[in-house]
Design a protein around this motif. Structure first.
Motif, PDB file in Angstrom:
ATOM      1  N   MET A   3      42.811  58.389  39.861  1.00  0.00           N
ATOM      2  CA  MET A   3      43.111  57.259  40.723  1.00  0.00           C
ATOM      3  C   MET A   3      44.618  57.007  40.804  1.00  0.00           C
ATOM      4  O   MET A   3      45.134  56.628  41.855  1.00  0.00           O
ATOM      5  N   SER A   4      45.331  57.223  39.704  1.00  0.00           N
ATOM      6  CA  SER A   4      46.793  57.064  39.721  1.00  0.00           C
ATOM      7  C   SER A   4      47.428  58.045  40.690  1.00  0.00           C
ATOM      8  O   SER A   4      48.360  57.702  41.426  1.00  0.00           O
ATOM      9  N   GLN A   5      46.909  59.283  40.708  1.00  0.00           N
ATOM     10  CA  GLN A   5      47.421  60.287  41.633  1.00  0.00           C
ATOM     11  C   GLN A   5      47.088  59.914  43.072  1.00  0.00           C
ATOM     12  O   GLN A   5      47.922  60.073  43.982  1.00  0.00           O
ATOM     13  N   LEU A   6      45.885  59.387  43.290  1.00  0.00           N
ATOM     14  CA  LEU A   6      45.468  59.003  44.639  1.00  0.00           C
ATOM     15  C   LEU A   6      46.304  57.847  45.172  1.00  0.00           C
ATOM     16  O   LEU A   6      46.713  57.836  46.335  1.00  0.00           O
ATOM     17  N   LEU A   7      46.577  56.866  44.312  1.00  0.00           N
ATOM     18  CA  LEU A   7      47.302  55.664  44.720  1.00  0.00           C
ATOM     19  C   LEU A   7      48.812  55.791  44.554  1.00  0.00           C
ATOM     20  O   LEU A   7      49.564  54.945  45.035  1.00  0.00           O
ATOM     21  N   ASN A   8      49.221  56.820  43.842  1.00  0.00           N
ATOM     22  CA  ASN A   8      50.646  57.037  43.568  1.00  0.00           C
ATOM     23  C   ASN A   8      51.261  55.846  42.829  1.00  0.00           C
ATOM     24  O   ASN A   8      52.373  55.402  43.141  1.00  0.00           O
ATOM     25  N   LYS A   9      50.532  55.319  41.875  1.00  0.00           N
ATOM     26  CA  LYS A   9      51.034  54.256  41.009  1.00  0.00           C
ATOM     27  C   LYS A   9      50.170  54.226  39.756  1.00  0.00           C
ATOM     28  O   LYS A   9      49.032  54.723  39.763  1.00  0.00           O
ATOM     29  N   PRO A  10      50.682  53.645  38.672  1.00  0.00           N
ATOM     30  CA  PRO A  10      49.930  53.683  37.411  1.00  0.00           C
ATOM     31  C   PRO A  10      48.682  52.815  37.442  1.00  0.00           C
ATOM     32  O   PRO A  10      48.739  51.633  37.794  1.00  0.00           O
ATOM     33  N   ILE A  11      47.565  53.421  37.086  1.00  0.00           N
ATOM     34  CA  ILE A  11      46.289  52.717  36.992  1.00  0.00           C
ATOM     35  C   ILE A  11      45.722  52.952  35.602  1.00  0.00           C
ATOM     36  O   ILE A  11      45.662  54.088  35.122  1.00  0.00           O
ATOM     37  N   GLU A  12      45.315  51.880  34.960  1.00  0.00           N
ATOM     38  CA  GLU A  12      44.639  51.979  33.674  1.00  0.00           C
ATOM     39  C   GLU A  12      43.186  51.592  33.875  1.00  0.00           C
ATOM     40  O   GLU A  12      42.872  50.720  34.685  1.00  0.00           O
ATOM     41  N   MET A  13      42.280  52.271  33.177  1.00  0.00           N
ATOM     42  CA  MET A  13      40.869  51.914  33.255  1.00  0.00           C
ATOM     43  C   MET A  13      40.316  51.726  31.861  1.00  0.00           C
ATOM     44  O   MET A  13      40.646  52.471  30.946  1.00  0.00           O
ATOM     45  N   LYS A  14      39.476  50.720  31.718  1.00  0.00           N
ATOM     46  CA  LYS A  14      38.863  50.423  30.429  1.00  0.00           C
ATOM     47  C   LYS A  14      37.357  50.275  30.595  1.00  0.00           C
ATOM     48  O   LYS A  14      36.876  49.953  31.684  1.00  0.00           O
ATOM     49  N   VAL A  15      36.644  50.518  29.505  1.00  0.00           N
ATOM     50  CA  VAL A  15      35.199  50.313  29.468  1.00  0.00           C
ATOM     51  C   VAL A  15      34.924  49.288  28.368  1.00  0.00           C
ATOM     52  O   VAL A  15      34.728  49.647  27.207  1.00  0.00           O
ATOM     53  N   PRO A  16      34.955  47.995  28.723  1.00  0.00           N
ATOM     54  CA  PRO A  16      34.784  46.980  27.682  1.00  0.00           C
ATOM     55  C   PRO A  16      33.394  46.927  27.077  1.00  0.00           C
ATOM     56  O   PRO A  16      33.224  46.476  25.946  1.00  0.00           O
ATOM     57  N   SER A  17      32.382  47.402  27.798  1.00  0.00           N
ATOM     58  CA  SER A  17      31.031  47.360  27.242  1.00  0.00           C
ATOM     59  C   SER A  17      30.128  48.372  27.924  1.00  0.00           C
ATOM     60  O   SER A  17      30.331  48.742  29.078  1.00  0.00           O
ATOM     61  N   VAL A  18      29.127  48.817  27.160  1.00  0.00           N
ATOM     62  CA  VAL A  18      28.051  49.668  27.673  1.00  0.00           C
ATOM     63  C   VAL A  18      26.749  49.094  27.130  1.00  0.00           C
ATOM     64  O   VAL A  18      26.659  48.721  25.959  1.00  0.00           O
ATOM     65  N   LYS A  19      25.758  48.985  27.988  1.00  0.00           N
ATOM     66  CA  LYS A  19      24.484  48.460  27.519  1.00  0.00           C
ATOM     67  C   LYS A  19      23.340  49.140  28.254  1.00  0.00           C
ATOM     68  O   LYS A  19      23.547  49.804  29.280  1.00  0.00           O
ATOM     69  N   ILE A  20      22.139  48.972  27.722  1.00  0.00           N
ATOM     70  CA  ILE A  20      20.922  49.436  28.376  1.00  0.00           C
ATOM     71  C   ILE A  20      20.203  48.212  28.908  1.00  0.00           C
ATOM     72  O   ILE A  20      19.973  47.247  28.174  1.00  0.00           O
ATOM     73  N   VAL A  21      19.864  48.218  30.186  1.00  0.00           N
ATOM     74  CA  VAL A  21      19.175  47.074  30.784  1.00  0.00           C
ATOM     75  C   VAL A  21      17.980  47.558  31.593  1.00  0.00           C
ATOM     76  O   VAL A  21      17.905  48.724  31.992  1.00  0.00           O
ATOM     77  N   ASN A  22      17.032  46.658  31.814  1.00  0.00           N
ATOM     78  CA  ASN A  22      15.953  46.991  32.737  1.00  0.00           C
ATOM     79  C   ASN A  22      16.388  46.613  34.147  1.00  0.00           C
ATOM     80  O   ASN A  22      17.395  45.938  34.345  1.00  0.00           O
ATOM     81  N   PHE A  23      15.635  47.064  35.131  1.00  0.00           N
ATOM     82  CA  PHE A  23      16.059  46.897  36.515  1.00  0.00           C
ATOM     83  C   PHE A  23      16.183  45.429  36.919  1.00  0.00           C
ATOM     84  O   PHE A  23      16.974  45.083  37.783  1.00  0.00           O
ATOM     85  N   GLU A  24      15.385  44.566  36.298  1.00  0.00           N
ATOM     86  CA  GLU A  24      15.447  43.156  36.654  1.00  0.00           C
ATOM     87  C   GLU A  24      16.799  42.541  36.294  1.00  0.00           C
ATOM     88  O   GLU A  24      17.224  41.561  36.895  1.00  0.00           O
ATOM     89  N   GLU A  25      17.468  43.123  35.293  1.00  0.00           N
ATOM     90  CA  GLU A  25      18.752  42.580  34.842  1.00  0.00           C
ATOM     91  C   GLU A  25      19.939  43.104  35.641  1.00  0.00           C
ATOM     92  O   GLU A  25      21.041  42.542  35.571  1.00  0.00           O
ATOM     93  N   ILE A  26      19.760  44.196  36.379  1.00  0.00           N
ATOM     94  CA  ILE A  26      20.894  44.830  37.042  1.00  0.00           C
ATOM     95  C   ILE A  26      21.558  43.892  38.037  1.00  0.00           C
ATOM     96  O   ILE A  26      22.780  43.708  38.025  1.00  0.00           O
ATOM     97  N   THR A  27      20.755  43.283  38.918  1.00  0.00           N
ATOM     98  CA  THR A  27      21.360  42.441  39.949  1.00  0.00           C
ATOM     99  C   THR A  27      22.032  41.210  39.345  1.00  0.00           C
ATOM    100  O   THR A  27      23.012  40.701  39.898  1.00  0.00           O
ATOM    101  N   GLU A  28      21.523  40.735  38.210  1.00  0.00           N
ATOM    102  CA  GLU A  28      22.136  39.565  37.586  1.00  0.00           C
ATOM    103  C   GLU A  28      23.551  39.882  37.112  1.00  0.00           C
ATOM    104  O   GLU A  28      24.433  39.016  37.115  1.00  0.00           O
ATOM    105  N   LEU A  29      23.790  41.115  36.720  1.00  0.00           N
ATOM    106  CA  LEU A  29      25.117  41.495  36.234  1.00  0.00           C
ATOM    107  C   LEU A  29      26.178  41.417  37.329  1.00  0.00           C
ATOM    108  O   LEU A  29      27.350  41.175  37.045  1.00  0.00           O
ATOM    109  N   VAL A  30      25.783  41.627  38.569  1.00  0.00           N
ATOM    110  CA  VAL A  30      26.757  41.587  39.668  1.00  0.00           C
ATOM    111  C   VAL A  30      26.743  40.252  40.406  1.00  0.00           C
ATOM    112  O   VAL A  30      27.342  40.126  41.469  1.00  0.00           O
ATOM    113  N   GLY A  31      26.047  39.262  39.832  1.00  0.00           N
ATOM    114  CA  GLY A  31      26.085  37.923  40.411  1.00  0.00           C
ATOM    115  C   GLY A  31      24.793  37.450  41.046  1.00  0.00           C
ATOM    116  O   GLY A  31      24.764  36.369  41.633  1.00  0.00           O
ATOM    117  N   GLY A  32      23.732  38.244  40.966  1.00  0.00           N
ATOM    118  CA  GLY A  32      22.451  37.855  41.540  1.00  0.00           C
ATOM    119  C   GLY A  32      22.072  38.708  42.736  1.00  0.00           C
ATOM    120  O   GLY A  32      22.921  39.361  43.352  1.00  0.00           O
TER     121      GLY A  32
END
Length: 213
Positions: A30-59
């Motif tokens: 992404m830094s190469q694509l945008l031609n500027k420094p980009i940092e990426m982090k993965v603050p969490s990983v979890k296992i969820v069922n499908f009912e929980e997926i939409t709640e994670l993005v706001g409903g």
């Protein structure tokens, strides 16, 4: 298999490590694509069922930008990369500029859609490459397809189309940090990795931490 009981913190730690390496590779691309420094982090990983997926993005009624692709190979499955629409607008502006991305609140120019698809392709490819390196499994992504719609509608369509999908997803919380500005801004999105039923078992066997039956 009872997923909630059989996934341990050790399994999630390994998935997070896979995600962090994938994020590092994606940040470089992404830094190469945008031609500027980009940092990426993965603050969490979890296992969820499908009912929980939409709640994670706001409903289910939250409008999101979603890049979808099918994973083929030794551990088939599906992947969604979702950004709330305001976050997707910010990313598209970073990719192609304010004027070219500008449209109404939930509308994107054709160029912005193309740019978001390319970003999704880069990010998905980086994560899948990391998973392949860790597991030595052959996994290949299909070309990405982008949708702008309510989260519930996108997921319902995807799951109806994919009758082989299981009922759980690996959620990789992903944060982009644009370091080029005086005050760095963050863009937060979610990867939902939906392995087919047998693929969960294959992935963890290949990682050396098989799931209990």
């Amino acid at each position: 298999m009872n997923f909630e009981q059989n996934f341990t913190s050790f399994h999630l730690d390994i998935l997070k490590e896979v995600g962090n390496i994938g994020a590092g590779n994606a940040a470089t691309a992404m830094s190469q694509l945008l031609n500027k420094p980009i940092e990426m982090k993965v603050p969490s990983v979890k296992i969820v069922n499908f009912e929980e997926i939409t709640e994670l993005v706001g409903g289910p009624e939250t409008v999101v930008s979603s890049v979808f692709l099918r994973i083929e190979g030794d551990a088939p499955g599906s992947m969604f990369f979702m950004l709330p629409v305001k976050q997707a607008k910010r990313l598209s502006r970073d990719l192609i500029g304010e004027e070219l991305a500008a449209r109404s609140e939930h509308a994107f120019s054709e160029l912005a859609i193309s740019a978001l698809q390319e970003a999704g392709n880069i990010l998905a490819g980086s994560y899948l490459s990391s998973l392949a390196d860790f597991t030595k499994l052959n996994v290949e992504p299909s070309p990405p397809a982008l949708s702008i719609d309510m989260a519930g509608a996108i997921l319902s369509f995807g799951l109806l189309e994919l009758s082989r999908a299981g009922d759980h997803a690996i959620v990789i919380n992903t944060t982009f940090i644009d370091q080029s500005e005086h005050l760095a801004h963050e863009i937060q999105g979610y990867f939902f990795l939906l392995p087919d039923p047998d693929s969960f078992k294959k992935i963890f066997q290949a990682l050396g931490v098989p799931l209990d039956e």
